[in-house]
Design a protein around this motif. Structure first.
Motif, PDB file in Angstrom:
ATOM      1  N   THR A   1      50.544 -20.555  -0.142  1.00 59.47           N
ATOM      2  CA  THR A   1      50.259 -20.698   1.285  1.00 59.47           C
ATOM      3  C   THR A   1      49.113 -19.788   1.695  1.00 59.47           C
ATOM      4  OG1 THR A   1      51.770 -18.960   2.009  1.00 59.47           O
ATOM      5  CG2 THR A   1      52.707 -21.148   1.654  1.00 59.47           C
ATOM      6  N   ASP A   2      48.626 -20.005   2.906  1.00 56.03           N
ATOM      7  CA  ASP A   2      47.533 -19.171   3.417  1.00 56.03           C
ATOM      8  C   ASP A   2      47.978 -17.743   3.695  1.00 56.03           C
ATOM      9  OD1 ASP A   2      49.131 -19.725   5.587  1.00 56.03           O
ATOM     10  OD2 ASP A   2      47.571 -20.736   6.757  1.00 56.03           O
ATOM     11  N   SER A   3      49.305 -17.504   3.668  1.00 58.11           N
ATOM     12  CA  SER A   3      49.810 -16.139   3.839  1.00 58.11           C
ATOM     13  C   SER A   3      49.967 -15.412   2.508  1.00 58.11           C
ATOM     14  CB  SER A   3      51.162 -16.162   4.564  1.00 58.11           C
ATOM     15  OG  SER A   3      52.152 -16.785   3.751  1.00 58.11           O
TER      16      SER A   3
ATOM     17  N   SER B   1      52.096 -16.358  -0.014  1.00 58.57           N
ATOM     18  CA  SER B   1      53.357 -16.637  -0.710  1.00 58.57           C
ATOM     19  C   SER B   1      53.174 -17.822  -1.643  1.00 58.57           C
ATOM     20  CB  SER B   1      54.465 -16.928   0.297  1.00 58.57           C
ATOM     21  OG  SER B   1      54.175 -18.098   1.045  1.00 58.57           O
TER      22      SER B   1
ATOM     23  N   ASN C   1      46.101 -22.336  -0.351  1.00 57.96           N
ATOM     24  CA  ASN C   1      45.723 -22.209   1.061  1.00 57.96           C
ATOM     25  C   ASN C   1      46.433 -23.222   1.947  1.00 57.96           C
ATOM     26  OD1 ASN C   1      44.014 -20.068   0.497  1.00 57.96           O
ATOM     27  ND2 ASN C   1      42.212 -21.380   0.249  1.00 57.96           N
TER      28      ASN C   1
ATOM     29  N   LEU D   1      51.277 -22.156   6.196  1.00 59.70           N
ATOM     30  CA  LEU D   1      52.677 -21.814   5.963  1.00 59.70           C
ATOM     31  C   LEU D   1      53.627 -22.785   6.654  1.00 59.70           C
ATOM     32  CD1 LEU D   1      54.666 -19.826   4.691  1.00 59.70           C
ATOM     33  CD2 LEU D   1      54.501 -18.431   6.766  1.00 59.70           C
TER      34      LEU D   1
END
Length: 315
Positions: free
Chosen positions: A169-171, A173, A191, A194
């Motif tokens: 994800t973009d965060s 994770s 990317n 989330l």
């Protein structure tokens, strides 16, 4: 995994900044809608290669030209056979540009036999000849026809690990899972917003298609005449995040004929279908065929010659 958008909804476009090609984990996507007007295809043909060039992807000029041509052919087919808008999604996988066209018809296409210069049906012949890979899949909206252009040596994206997929994800994770060797697509992606992770996981479908015999089919209430199409073709499917635990393991889905399916077959269920088809084939050969021959001979022996002629044969 194929991510599609329903007609009328646009997928998020890539940021305008040029990607750093030294880090091919940057995956870009772009989506748009094409109206049910073949005149709109020309704009789509220009847009697809223009977006890919804007990403700075390392394709040759000839490949960019093919990208526009094949997009035009697939989009034209979608509009011509449905008289409805279609949705186009394209993305850079790290080694190839992938284009997916979603239309409202559930009938999956088959290339016609013939030359590239033949009138009608040339679209899939061109796709088959020029694309590094292509195919079609079922979709809740209808179906998706996709193709990829780039290296044709099957090189996987540099972040892809054999036997494993990973969605990041973009965060930052990451969620990973087992990727079967028989699966035809790798859901690996980076990317991902989330808030879209749950949707991505739900859409994972490990799939491997197999073909069925071609037979002449007719559907008087749907189309005129007879069309050659496959029967009892299908796929091995596994949806690891499906709400139904029975679909989280590989099953077989059989398309009996166009639009008619037997779904979710485990090995025992598939064996039962195979046994019934074997038994029915034996019945057709041992019982029905001799009965048909006898009936035709009896009919010919008892009908006046004038009534045995076909209505199309004339006097």
């Amino acid at each position: 995994m194929s991510h599609t958008i329903a007609p009328g909804k646009a997928a998020p476009s890539a940021p305008p900044a040029q990607p750093n090609l030294s880090d091919l984990r940057l995956a870009f996507s772009h989506g748009f809608r094409v109206s049910a007007d073949e005149a709109a295809v020309a704009a789509a043909r220009r847009e697809v290669p223009a977006v890919a060039r804007g990403w700075g992807v390392p394709l040759t000029d000839e490949t960019f030209s093919d990208l526009g041509l094949l997009s035009s052919e697939v989009i034209t087919n979608a509009i011509r056979h449905t008289n409805a808008p279609c949705a186009v999604v394209m993305r850079w996988t790290g080694t190839r540009v992938r284009v997916e066209v979603t239309d409202v018809s559930p009938v999956r296409p088959k290339p016609r036999h013939g030359s590239l210069d033949a009138e009608g049906g040339r679209g899939l012949l061109l796709v088959n000849a020029l694309a590094a890979d292509w195919g079609s899949i079922d979709d809740p909206a209808g179906k998706v026809v996709w193709f990829e252009l780039g290296p044709s040596d099957g090189t996987p994206p540099p972040w892809s690990t054999p036997g494993k997929w990973t969605i990041t994800t973009d965060s930052g994770s990451a969620t990973s899972g087992y990727l079967p060797a028989w699966a035809e697509d790798d859901p690996t992606e980076v990317n991902v917003p989330l808030d879209q992770l749950t949707e991505r996981l739900a859409g994972i479908n490990h799939r491997n298609f197999f073909e069925g015999p071609m037979l002449p089919l007719t559907a008087p209430d749907v189309w005129e005449g007879v069309e050659e199409d496959a029967v009892f073709e299908g796929s091995v499917d596994c949806n690891p995040y499906d709400p139904d635990p029975g679909l989280r393991v590989p099953v077989v889905n059989l398309q009996v004929c166009v639009g008619r399916w037997i779904l979710g077959l485990d090995p025992h269920g598939l064996a039962e279908v195979a046994a019934k088809l074997h038994a029915h084939a034996d019945f057709l050969e041992a019982k029905v065929r001799p009965a048909l021959v006898a009936a035709r001979e009896d009919w010919a022996a008892h009908q006046p010659p004038a009534q045995q002629r076909s209505p199309a044969s004339g006097p």
